[in-house]
Design an enzyme around this catalytic site. Structure first.
Site, short mmCIF file in Angstrom:
data_model
loop_
_atom_site.label_atom_id
_atom_site.label_comp_id
_atom_site.label_asym_id
_atom_site.label_seq_id
_atom_site.Cartn_x
_atom_site.Cartn_y
_atom_site.Cartn_z
N VAL A 146 -4.83 -25.63 -1.40
CA VAL A 146 -5.77 -24.82 -0.65
C VAL A 146 -7.23 -25.55 -0.43
O VAL A 146 -7.87 -25.52 0.75
CB VAL A 146 -6.17 -23.45 -1.61
CG1 VAL A 146 -7.25 -22.54 -0.96
CG2 VAL A 146 -5.11 -22.83 -1.73
N ARG A 185 -13.80 -31.73 -10.95
CA ARG A 185 -13.83 -31.82 -12.30
C ARG A 185 -13.98 -33.32 -12.70
O ARG A 185 -13.58 -34.19 -11.95
CB ARG A 185 -12.61 -31.26 -13.08
CG ARG A 185 -12.51 -29.92 -13.24
CD ARG A 185 -11.10 -29.20 -13.93
NE ARG A 185 -9.95 -29.26 -13.26
CZ ARG A 185 -8.73 -29.00 -13.44
NH1 ARG A 185 -8.66 -28.73 -14.61
NH2 ARG A 185 -7.73 -29.06 -12.77
N TYR A 243 -9.65 -16.71 -5.83
CA TYR A 243 -8.05 -16.58 -5.64
C TYR A 243 -7.38 -17.23 -6.62
O TYR A 243 -6.24 -17.49 -6.39
CB TYR A 243 -7.79 -17.29 -4.25
CG TYR A 243 -8.18 -18.78 -4.08
CD1 TYR A 243 -7.12 -19.61 -4.29
CD2 TYR A 243 -9.45 -19.24 -3.95
CE1 TYR A 243 -7.53 -21.00 -4.13
CE2 TYR A 243 -9.75 -20.67 -3.71
CZ TYR A 243 -8.64 -21.37 -3.90
OH TYR A 243 -8.98 -22.80 -3.95
N TYR A 266 2.75 -12.99 -13.75
CA TYR A 266 2.44 -12.70 -12.36
C TYR A 266 2.69 -11.21 -11.88
O TYR A 266 3.68 -10.50 -12.37
CB TYR A 266 3.48 -13.48 -11.26
CG TYR A 266 2.77 -13.75 -9.91
CD1 TYR A 266 1.60 -14.47 -9.81
CD2 TYR A 266 3.17 -13.19 -8.91
CE1 TYR A 266 0.96 -14.96 -8.67
CE2 TYR A 266 2.44 -13.37 -7.50
CZ TYR A 266 1.43 -14.29 -7.51
OH TYR A 266 0.90 -14.49 -6.32
#
EC number: 1.3.1.104
Length: 375
Positions: A198, A218, A287, A96
C-alpha cells in the site's frame, strides 16, 4: 407399445435439456430427436485448507479436492497466481471481522485462466484471464468454480504478479487518496509503513497527481536500501523513526507543505509521528495495525490542531454495491502496472513451496517481498 414409448420419452426428458418431436404422417412411427448434454466437471484440485482457526503455519495443510460440477451459470478457472496478504493470515487466525466458515480454502484474491464455462455463460471463454472482483475467498487452489458474476475479465498483457495482487493493496491506496481529503497538485501526504505494498502504491499514485509524499520507515537492517528503493519509486522524503527524534519534525520538511492527510498502518509510536506532521485540521486514516499497539493521541492534537482520525476498510467499501466502480478502478490500476507506472516488490513462489512462502509472509525470515503463489 404406447406404454413403452411413454417410458422412453420419460427417461429421455429426465436426462435431456431439450426434446424435439418430428412431425409425423399417418402410419409412421413417431421418433424423438433428443439434444443431449453432459455434466461439466472441474478437474480435481489441490488446495491449501484450514479446518480450524489458529496459527497459519500450524492449521493449514495441502489437500486434494474432488471435481466440482460447473453449473449453467458457473465459470471454472484454473488459477495462475495468488498472494498471501496479512488479511489472509488474519482470516486463518480467526481475528478478521469477515471470514468464511471452516473448513475453508485460504486466499482472497488472485488471477486465473478460464478453463470451462456453464451453458448459460456468454461473457467468458476458455483462455480468458480473470480475477475475482470484488475479491472472493478460496483462491489458494488450482481450480476455482464460482458464478459468472464473481469474475472480471482483464487484459492478458498485464504481468501476472500484478494481476494477482491488484485489488486488495493498490485499490486501498487509491481509495484512501481519493475518499478523505480533497487533494490538489502541490499538496503532500505523510505515511508510515511506506515499504508495504500500500505504501509503495501511495507514493506512485500520489506522484501521478503531483502530490508529494513524506514516508516513515522503521529502523532495522536494510533501512538504507529501503530508503533508496522508495526514492526510486518517487518518494520525496523518507525518514527512519530515529531521524524523527527532534523537537520539531516539521523542520525536516524543507520546502514541502505541511500534509493535510496521513496514512497509518502500524499504530503505536509510528502513528504518533504521522500525527505530528499533519497541519491544523489534518486527517489521519488508519487502515492497519501491524505493531498491534494502540494509537495514543494527545489532547492538544484535538484542541489546538483539530485533527481528525478516520479508518478505512476495503471490505466495507466494496460492500456498498460498488462492483462497477471497483472494476473500473482495477482496470485503471492494471493499465498503470502494464505501462510500468505502478510497481511493487513481489516474489513468485511455486505452489509446492507454500510453507516457505508462508514463513516469509509471517515475518519469520525478516522483511520479504509480497509472496505470490504460482500454480
Amino acid at each position: 407399445m404406447a406404454a413403452l414409448m411413454e417410458s422412453v420419452v420419460g427417461r429421455a426428458l429426465k436426462f435431456s435439456s431439450t426434446a424435439n418431436f418430428r412431425s409425423i404422417r399417418r402410419g409412421e412411427t413417431p421418433t424423438l430427436c433428443i439434444k443431449s448434454f453432459s455434466t461439466i466437471m472441474s478437474p480435481p484440485s489441490k488446495a491449501i485448507v484450514y479446518e480450524e482457526h489458529g496459527s497459519p503455519d500450524s492449521v493449514t495443510r495441502l489437500v486434494n479436492l474432488p471435481p466440482v460440477e460447473v453449473k449453467e451459470n458457473d465459470v471454472c478457472v484454473k488459477m495462475i497466481a495468488a498472494p498471501i496478504n496479512p488479511s489472509d493470515i488474519n482470516r486463518i487466525e480467526g481475528v478478521y471481522p469477515v471470514r468464511p466458515p471452516v473448513p475453508a480454502v485460504g486466499g482472497y484474491e488472485g488471477v486465473g485462466e478460464v478453463y470451462a464455462v456453464g451453458s448459460n455463460v456468454n461473457g467468458f471463454s476458455p483462455g480468458d484471464w480473470v480475477i475475482p472482483s470484488p475479491p472472493s475467498s478460496g483462491t489458494w487452489q488450482t481450480y476455482v468454480v464460482k458464478e459468472e458474476s464473481v469474475w472480471h475479465k482483464i487484459d492478458k498483457e498485464c504481468p501476472m504478479e500484478y494481476a494477482a495482487t491488484i485489488t486488495v493493496n493498490p485499490l486501498t491506496a487509491l481509495r484512501m487518496l481519493e475518499d478523505f481529503v480533497n487533494l490538489n497538485s502541490g499538496d503532500s501526504v505523510v505515511q508510515n509503513g511506506a515499504t508495504s505494498i500500500v505504501g509503495q502504491c501511495v507514493i506512485q499514485l500520489a506522484r501521478l497527481r503531483g502530490i508529494s509524499t513524506i514516508n516513515l520507515i522503521r529502523d532495522r537492517a536494510g533501512s538504507d536500501e529501503a530508503r533508496e528503493q522508495l526514492k526510486a519509486l518517487g518518494a520525496d522524503e523518507v525518514f527512519s523513526e530515529s531521524q524523527l527524534n527532534v523537537k520539531n519534525v516539521k523542520s525536516l520538511l524543507g520546502n514541502l507543505p505541511e500534509p493535510a492527510l496521513g496514512f497509518n498502518c502500524v499504530g503505536g509510536n509510528a502513528a504518533s509521528l504521522v500525527l505530528k506532521y499533519l497541519r491544523e485540521g489534518g486527517t489521519m486514516v488508519t487502515y492497519g495495525g501491524m505493531s498491534k499497539k494502540p494509537i495514543t493521541v494527545s489532547t492538544t492534537s484535538f484542541i489546538f490542531k483539530d485533527l481528525a482520525l478516520r479508518g478505512f476498510w476495503l471490505q466495507s467499501w466494496l460492500s456498498m454495491g460498488k462492483v462497477k466502480e471497483c472494476r473500473e478502478m482495477i482496470d485503471y490500476l492494471l493499465g498503470l502496472a502494464r505501462d510500468g507506472k505502478l510497481k511493487y516488490e513481489t516474489e513468485l513462489v511455486p505452489f509446492e513451496e507454500f510453507p516457505v512462502a508462508l514463513d516469509k509472509a509471517l515475518g519469520k525470515l525478516g522483511r520479504q517481498p509480497k509472496q505470490v503463489i504460482t500454480f
